[in-house]
Design a protein around this motif. Structure first.
Motif, PDB file in Angstrom:
ATOM      1  N   THR A   4      41.066   9.217  87.246  1.00 36.43           N
ATOM      2  CA  THR A   4      39.692   9.483  86.831  1.00 36.43           C
ATOM      3  C   THR A   4      39.138   8.198  86.234  1.00 36.43           C
ATOM      4  OG1 THR A   4      40.286  10.131  84.575  1.00 36.43           O
ATOM      5  CG2 THR A   4      40.248  11.892  86.246  1.00 36.43           C
ATOM      6  N   PHE A   5      37.842   8.149  86.100  1.00 33.44           N
ATOM      7  CA  PHE A   5      37.200   6.983  85.494  1.00 33.44           C
ATOM      8  C   PHE A   5      37.754   6.749  84.089  1.00 33.44           C
ATOM      9  CE2 PHE A   5      33.898   4.980  82.972  1.00 33.44           C
ATOM     10  CZ  PHE A   5      33.586   3.876  83.748  1.00 33.44           C
ATOM     11  N   ARG A  11      43.594   2.707  80.943  1.00 32.01           N
ATOM     12  CA  ARG A  11      44.646   1.820  81.438  1.00 32.01           C
ATOM     13  C   ARG A  11      44.178   0.360  81.383  1.00 32.01           C
ATOM     14  NH1 ARG A  11      49.378  -0.090  81.294  1.00 32.01           N
ATOM     15  NH2 ARG A  11      50.091  -1.050  83.214  1.00 32.01           N
ATOM     16  N   LEU A  12      42.909   0.117  81.694  1.00 29.37           N
ATOM     17  CA  LEU A  12      42.373  -1.245  81.595  1.00 29.37           C
ATOM     18  C   LEU A  12      42.466  -1.771  80.163  1.00 29.37           C
ATOM     19  CD1 LEU A  12      39.276  -1.144  83.944  1.00 29.37           C
ATOM     20  CD2 LEU A  12      41.196  -2.746  84.089  1.00 29.37           C
ATOM     21  N   GLU A  13      42.219  -0.907  79.196  1.00 28.92           N
ATOM     22  CA  GLU A  13      42.341  -1.316  77.795  1.00 28.92           C
ATOM     23  C   GLU A  13      43.787  -1.679  77.471  1.00 28.92           C
ATOM     24  OE1 GLU A  13      40.638   1.682  75.259  1.00 28.92           O
ATOM     25  OE2 GLU A  13      38.668   1.497  76.193  1.00 28.92           O
ATOM     26  N   GLU A  14      44.733  -0.896  77.990  1.00 21.96           N
ATOM     27  CA  GLU A  14      46.150  -1.193  77.785  1.00 21.96           C
ATOM     28  C   GLU A  14      46.516  -2.540  78.411  1.00 21.96           C
ATOM     29  OE1 GLU A  14      48.282   2.044  79.556  1.00 21.96           O
ATOM     30  OE2 GLU A  14      47.668   3.478  78.022  1.00 21.96           O
ATOM     31  N   CYS A  43      36.620   1.550  89.137  1.00 18.64           N
ATOM     32  CA  CYS A  43      35.586   1.924  88.161  1.00 18.64           C
ATOM     33  C   CYS A  43      34.195   1.526  88.646  1.00 18.64           C
ATOM     34  CB  CYS A  43      35.883   1.292  86.807  1.00 18.64           C
ATOM     35  SG  CYS A  43      37.305   2.013  85.960  1.00 18.64           S
ATOM     36  N   SER A  44      34.076   0.349  89.220  1.00 18.66           N
ATOM     37  CA  SER A  44      32.784  -0.104  89.743  1.00 18.66           C
ATOM     38  C   SER A  44      32.290   0.833  90.834  1.00 18.66           C
ATOM     39  CB  SER A  44      32.897  -1.520  90.295  1.00 18.66           C
ATOM     40  OG  SER A  44      33.147  -2.424  89.265  1.00 18.66           O
ATOM     41  N   ALA A  50      27.956   7.293  90.856  1.00 24.21           N
ATOM     42  CA  ALA A  50      27.226   8.060  89.845  1.00 24.21           C
ATOM     43  C   ALA A  50      25.765   7.627  89.805  1.00 24.21           C
ATOM     44  CB  ALA A  50      27.879   7.877  88.482  1.00 24.21           C
ATOM     45  N   GLU A  51      25.524   6.328  89.893  1.00 21.75           N
ATOM     46  CA  GLU A  51      24.157   5.820  89.877  1.00 21.75           C
ATOM     47  C   GLU A  51      23.374   6.338  91.087  1.00 21.75           C
ATOM     48  OE1 GLU A  51      21.756   1.626  89.389  1.00 21.75           O
ATOM     49  OE2 GLU A  51      23.768   1.587  90.243  1.00 21.75           O
TER      50      GLU A  51
END
Length: 65
Positions: A4-5, A11-14, A43-44, A50-51
């Motif tokens: 999921t987003f 995970r990117l933060e990790e 994510c992009s 979504a946009e």
């Protein structure tokens, strides 16, 4: 486990925290960097979808008014 987003961002933060740690070996750093690159692309893509959905929904709402 389905990606999921929110999970991708966590995970990117990790990964960012691990890469900031100077004790990570070069090979492991490269693996983390590659994983991070894939997660950023995911994510992009999710944000773009979504946009597009928001634009479509708001466009349909404006047409009805």
């Amino acid at each position: 486990m389905e990606m999921t987003f929110e999970k991708a961002m966590a995970r990117l933060e990790e990964i960012a925290a691990a890469l900031e740690n100077s004790g990570v070996a070069l090979e492991k750093s490269m693996e983390l960097f590659e994983e991070g690159t894939r997660l950023i692309a995911y994510c992009s893509d999710q944000l773009a979808k979504a946009e597009q959905k928001i634009v479509k929904l708001t466009g349909e709402t404006e047409e009805r008014e």
